[in-house]
Design a protein around this motif. Structure first.
Motif, PDB file in Angstrom:
ATOM      1  N   PRO A 144       1.045  -1.234   0.382  1.00  0.00           N
ATOM      2  CA  PRO A 144      -0.157  -0.118   0.308  1.00  0.00           C
ATOM      3  C   PRO A 144       1.193   1.292  -0.120  1.00  0.00           C
ATOM      4  CG  PRO A 144      -1.082  -1.758   1.647  1.00  0.00           C
ATOM      5  CD  PRO A 144       0.452  -2.241   0.984  1.00  0.00           C
ATOM      6  N   SER A 147       2.348   1.736  -3.264  1.00  0.00           N
ATOM      7  CA  SER A 147       1.578   2.588  -4.964  1.00  0.00           C
ATOM      8  C   SER A 147       1.497   3.989  -4.306  1.00  0.00           C
ATOM      9  CB  SER A 147       0.102   1.744  -4.282  1.00  0.00           C
ATOM     10  OG  SER A 147      -0.618   2.076  -4.859  1.00  0.00           O
ATOM     11  N   SER A 148       1.350   4.224  -3.104  1.00  0.00           N
ATOM     12  CA  SER A 148       1.410   6.039  -3.562  1.00  0.00           C
ATOM     13  C   SER A 148       2.566   6.517  -3.275  1.00  0.00           C
ATOM     14  CB  SER A 148       0.784   6.381  -1.710  1.00  0.00           C
ATOM     15  OG  SER A 148      -0.612   5.427  -1.506  1.00  0.00           O
ATOM     16  N   ILE A 151       2.962   6.541  -7.223  1.00  0.00           N
ATOM     17  CA  ILE A 151       1.572   7.835  -7.695  1.00  0.00           C
ATOM     18  C   ILE A 151       2.535   9.309  -7.645  1.00  0.00           C
ATOM     19  CG2 ILE A 151      -0.157   8.850  -7.462  1.00  0.00           C
ATOM     20  CD1 ILE A 151      -1.468   6.236  -7.200  1.00  0.00           C
ATOM     21  N   THR A 197      -1.680   7.054 -13.504  1.00  0.00           N
ATOM     22  CA  THR A 197      -1.774   7.102 -11.918  1.00  0.00           C
ATOM     23  C   THR A 197      -2.863   6.583 -11.701  1.00  0.00           C
ATOM     24  OG1 THR A 197      -3.291   8.878 -11.244  1.00  0.00           O
ATOM     25  CG2 THR A 197      -0.741   9.400 -11.336  1.00  0.00           C
ATOM     26  N   PHE A 198      -3.485   5.605 -12.190  1.00  0.00           N
ATOM     27  CA  PHE A 198      -5.312   4.694 -12.517  1.00  0.00           C
ATOM     28  C   PHE A 198      -3.922   3.754 -12.656  1.00  0.00           C
ATOM     29  CE2 PHE A 198      -8.958   7.595 -12.356  1.00  0.00           C
ATOM     30  CZ  PHE A 198      -8.725   7.823 -11.528  1.00  0.00           C
ATOM     31  N   ILE A 200      -1.407   2.438 -12.039  1.00  0.00           N
ATOM     32  CA  ILE A 200      -0.431   1.932 -11.381  1.00  0.00           C
ATOM     33  C   ILE A 200      -1.201   1.520  -9.827  1.00  0.00           C
ATOM     34  CG2 ILE A 200       1.233   3.390  -9.213  1.00  0.00           C
ATOM     35  CD1 ILE A 200       2.529   4.501 -11.486  1.00  0.00           C
ATOM     36  N   SER A 201      -2.558   2.346  -9.853  1.00  0.00           N
ATOM     37  CA  SER A 201      -3.307   1.789  -8.438  1.00  0.00           C
ATOM     38  C   SER A 201      -3.993   1.077  -8.661  1.00  0.00           C
ATOM     39  CB  SER A 201      -4.284   3.347  -8.319  1.00  0.00           C
ATOM     40  OG  SER A 201      -4.977   2.767  -7.622  1.00  0.00           O
ATOM     41  N   GLY A 202      -4.816   0.370 -10.037  1.00  0.00           N
ATOM     42  CA  GLY A 202      -4.891  -1.123 -10.470  1.00  0.00           C
ATOM     43  C   GLY A 202      -4.176  -1.634  -9.962  1.00  0.00           C
ATOM     44  N   PHE A 204      -1.166  -2.078  -8.596  1.00  0.00           N
ATOM     45  CA  PHE A 204      -0.440  -2.774  -6.960  1.00  0.00           C
ATOM     46  C   PHE A 204      -2.393  -3.395  -6.106  1.00  0.00           C
ATOM     47  CE2 PHE A 204       3.053   0.161  -7.594  1.00  0.00           C
ATOM     48  CZ  PHE A 204       3.818  -0.538  -6.479  1.00  0.00           C
ATOM     49  N   ARG A 205      -3.130  -3.030  -6.395  1.00  0.00           N
ATOM     50  CA  ARG A 205      -4.988  -4.014  -5.800  1.00  0.00           C
ATOM     51  C   ARG A 205      -4.729  -5.130  -6.768  1.00  0.00           C
ATOM     52  NH1 ARG A 205      -7.763   1.182  -6.712  1.00  0.00           N
ATOM     53  NH2 ARG A 205      -8.298  -0.012  -8.870  1.00  0.00           N
ATOM     54  N   GLU A 208      -2.009  -6.601  -4.094  1.00  0.00           N
ATOM     55  CA  GLU A 208      -3.007  -6.592  -3.574  1.00  0.00           C
ATOM     56  C   GLU A 208      -3.765  -7.976  -2.489  1.00  0.00           C
ATOM     57  OE1 GLU A 208      -3.780  -2.554  -0.876  1.00  0.00           O
ATOM     58  OE2 GLU A 208      -2.389  -1.530  -2.305  1.00  0.00           O
TER      59      GLU A 208
END
Length: 215
Positions: A144, A147-148, A151, A197-198, A200-202, A204-205, A208
């Protein structure tokens, strides 16, 4: 809308430049961050000192100043003729590695000490213990914050545009200087950053989720 249609190749070049410098600097940051995190928890005092100094200096140095040093000092002293893209990726990667290091170190600290002690009792070296026992268990905790961090790295690539690196924010600067309306340019540039950024967020989700399934 005419700004986008009339300059679509320029926007596309900036978008691809942002993707490439984000990816390349992320690899540098991840490799260095893992290495420095190992130094930070090492039983060897000089390595711990080096790791602490690395994190302290880079985290407290403004990124713009780091870009200035990398762009104008490093080529003159060490590597003349390096491309602005490579210099920008190095500046971003080194800067971000200090944050990656602290995220990884925090994850390592969540692993019970008994795990490392058990590994050492089996004759494993510090490096083997870290690589094969500690880091795999720390991964879920580390994902988590990573991810930040990545981004934030994507948004920090905007600074590279001021140092001759072709990326999205540099496109905005070019078109604004040519007299085009700023608002639609900013909207298109912001959409480009949101796509990256979306993604990258996807990613890492997904990682996880897979780690949760494997638990």
């Amino acid at each position: 809308m005419n700004v986008l249609t009339d300059h679509l190749p320029l926007f596309w070049e900036g978008f691809i430049g942002t993707v490439f410098i984000t990816a390349f600097s992320s690899v540098i940051a991840m490799v260095l961050g893992l290495l420095i995190a190992g130094f930070r928890v090492s039983p060897v005092p000089p390595l711990r000192f080096f790791g602490t100094a690395w994190v302290t200096i880079l985290r407290n140095t403004p990124l713009t100043l780091l870009f200035l040093v990398t762009t104008f000092v490093v080529p003159e002293i060490f590597f003349p003729g390096m491309s602005p893209f490579l210099l920008g990726a190095i500046a971003l990667g080194f800067y971000t590695s200090s944050f990656v290091c602290e995220a990884v170190r925090s994850g390592i600290n969540t692993v019970p000490v008994g795990q490392a002690e058990a590994a050492r009792s089996l004759g494993m070296t510090f490096g083997q213990t870290l690589r094969m026992v500690v880091l795999p268990q720390a991964t879920r905790t580390v994902l988590p914050p990573l991810s930040s961090i990545f981004i934030a790295l994507t948004k920090n690539t905007a600074i590279a545009g001021a140092f001759a690196v072709v990326e999205l924010f540099g496109v905005q600067k070019t078109l604004s200087e040519d007299g085009y309306a700023i608002l639609p340019i900013f909207i298109f540039v912001a959409l480009g950053y949101l796509i990256v950024t979306f993604a990258i967020s996807g990613l890492f989700r997904l990682l996880e989720h897979r780690m949760e399934v494997a638990r």
